[in-house]
Design a protein around this motif. Structure first.
Motif, short mmCIF file in Angstrom:
data_model
loop_
_atom_site.label_atom_id
_atom_site.label_comp_id
_atom_site.label_asym_id
_atom_site.label_seq_id
_atom_site.Cartn_x
_atom_site.Cartn_y
_atom_site.Cartn_z
N ALA A 285 0.72 -1.19 0.11
CA ALA A 285 -0.06 0.06 -0.19
C ALA A 285 0.85 1.15 -0.01
O ALA A 285 0.26 2.28 -0.44
N LYS B 85 -1.16 7.95 3.86
CA LYS B 85 -1.13 7.39 5.14
C LYS B 85 -2.54 6.87 5.57
O LYS B 85 -2.65 5.59 6.11
N ASN B 86 -3.74 7.50 4.82
CA ASN B 86 -4.91 6.70 5.19
C ASN B 86 -5.23 5.59 4.42
O ASN B 86 -5.89 4.53 4.96
N LYS B 87 -4.73 5.43 3.22
CA LYS B 87 -4.86 4.27 2.64
C LYS B 87 -3.99 3.08 3.35
O LYS B 87 -4.43 1.93 3.31
N LEU C 261 -3.37 2.85 6.52
CA LEU C 261 -4.20 2.44 7.79
C LEU C 261 -5.42 1.72 7.41
O LEU C 261 -5.46 0.76 8.13
N GLN C 262 -5.92 1.67 6.45
CA GLN C 262 -7.09 0.98 5.89
C GLN C 262 -6.64 -0.43 5.53
O GLN C 262 -7.40 -1.44 5.99
N LYS C 263 -5.51 -0.45 4.97
CA LYS C 263 -4.98 -1.88 4.59
C LYS C 263 -4.62 -2.71 5.83
O LYS C 263 -4.85 -3.65 6.00
N GLU D 191 -5.80 -2.08 8.97
CA GLU D 191 -6.99 -2.26 9.58
C GLU D 191 -7.76 -3.47 8.94
O GLU D 191 -8.23 -4.57 9.68
N GLY D 192 -7.58 -3.81 7.75
CA GLY D 192 -8.31 -4.96 7.19
C GLY D 192 -7.49 -6.25 7.52
O GLY D 192 -8.13 -7.25 7.99
N THR E 27 -8.90 -6.86 10.96
CA THR E 27 -10.12 -7.51 10.90
C THR E 27 -10.19 -9.08 10.80
O THR E 27 -11.01 -9.75 11.18
#
Length: 381
Positions: A67, A101-103, A105-107, A109-110, A113
């Motif tokens: 990412a 940075k947001n991208k 973080l999403q990866k 967090e995925g 999960t």
């Protein structure tokens, strides 16, 4: 004609009772299945084992690599003991903006999960953000994401895949903070090897990552008689528990260290029994080892390879045996040529003023000659 069958009223009562029993059994079965499902869910979401935590760490690092923009620095450190209650650590030095940075973080967090991990809210501190992942309430991962200066990444931009790689390793950090600041000012990927228990060891190690530098432990080892030893050093004859205790404490004193190389050590690295005791400690600590090759009799690299420790060795001459800027520049050119000939090279020097001046003048030439500057961890195998 009289019927010989069961009277109708009795038959109906039996039928209704049988139906009630079936209903009760069905209800009981449903309850049991529900409890099983809840139990399975709880088991899946239960606390991860240390081995599972390490596996998740690899997945997090892979997700970050996929990412993040080119030039991002990704470092992992494994918890060394489940009993100690430690968590794996992931450091990401990001060359990018808020969207990148947001991208990222999403990866991350995925991945969390997928493994039923909860994510604590990110705690921001200037350019750095820190999040913690938990399994059944227990911290499993501490992740630090730091937005770094783009100048260091620019040194390697636009170099094609397969480019020769050169890692610069500077030893003996820990006593001189000004020398460390001069290294950081170079704004290029450099690995610092920090001596334990010196006045500025921890301070320098903590600052290094903020400047896209890597940290190693410069592990004191016994050398020949005419070299000044550290107060504590590995030497032949130590028992396994003594080696483990000494090395573990030294690693704890420089917790940012991703790897280890020997300080001096011509006597120690040529002693097979001592290296047999050392390498399992490094393997279990999750750090790599670089053989500085202070003697041709060394067995350290071969022992590390055999015992499953990621490893490499200095494969070009030392940069500053002669402390003269012209001589150091000549050695740097030899290192650059060595990287091109061998595909990758590790060059070792020290934070002398003339060495830093030579690095400042010569390292920009490495890119022009098609050589990528990397960290030592990029060339250990």
């Amino acid at each position: 004609m009289k019927s010989s069958g069961v009277p109708a009223k009795i038959f109906l009562k039996i039928k209704f009772k049988f139906a009630d029993m079936r209903g009760t059994l069905f209800l009981a079965l449903c309850v049991v299945l529900c409890f099983c499902a809840i139990g399975c869910k709880r088991q899946r979401a239960g606390k991860l084992t240390l081995a599972q935590v390490h596996q998740v760490t690899q997945e997090l690092a892979k997700a970050a690599s996929d990412a993040a923009p080119n030039g991002t620095l990704i470092k992992t450190r494994r918890a060394r003991s489940e009993l100690a209650g430690g968590a794996d650590e992931l450091y990401i030095g990001l060359h990018g903006n808020a969207a990148a940075k947001n991208k990222l973080l999403q990866k991350l967090e995925g991945v969390a999960t997928q493994h039923h991990l909860t994510v604590d809210a990110a705690a921001a501190n200037g350019n750095s953000s820190r999040i913690t992942l938990r399994s059944a309430g227990v911290a499993t991962h501490h992740i630090e994401i730091e937005v770094l200066s783009s100048r260091a990444a620019a040194n390697n931009d636009n170099l094609p895949a397969g480019t020769a790689r050169l890692a610069i390793l500077l030893d003996d950090l820990g006593s001189d903070r000004n020398a460390a600041d001069a290294i950081f000012a170079l704004q290029v990927p450099i690995t610092l090897s920090v001596l334990p228990y010196h006045a500025h060891s921890q301070e320098i190690a903590q600052e290094a990552r903020k400047h896209a530098c890597e940290v190693m432990l410069h592990l004191p080892m016994q050398s020949v008689a005419n070299e000044t030893p550290e107060q504590q050093e590995l030497r032949p004859g130590l028992k396994r528990e003594e080696v483990e205790d000494m090395v573990t404490k030294m690693l704890q004193s420089v917790p940012e260290a991703d790897g280890v190389n020997n300080h001096q050590g011509s006597q120690a690295t040529s002693n097979g029994a001592l290296m047999d005791e050392l390498m399992p400690v490094l393997r279990d600590a999750g750090v790599f080892y670089v053989d500085s090759r202070t003697t041709t009799e060394t067995v350290a690299y071969d022992t590390a390879k055999r015992d499953g420790v990621k490893t490499a060795f200095r494969n070009v001459p030392f940069l500053d045996d002669v402390q003269n800027k012209t001589a150091v520049k000549r050695q740097l050119q030899i290192a650059i040529r060595g990287a091109k000939e061998k595909g990758e090279a590790i060059a070792i020097g020290h934070p002398h003023a003339v060495t830093l001046e030579a690095l400042r003048e010569v390292l920009p030439e490495a890119k022009k000659q098609g050589v990528r500057l990397v960290l030592v961890s990029d060339v250990v195998h």
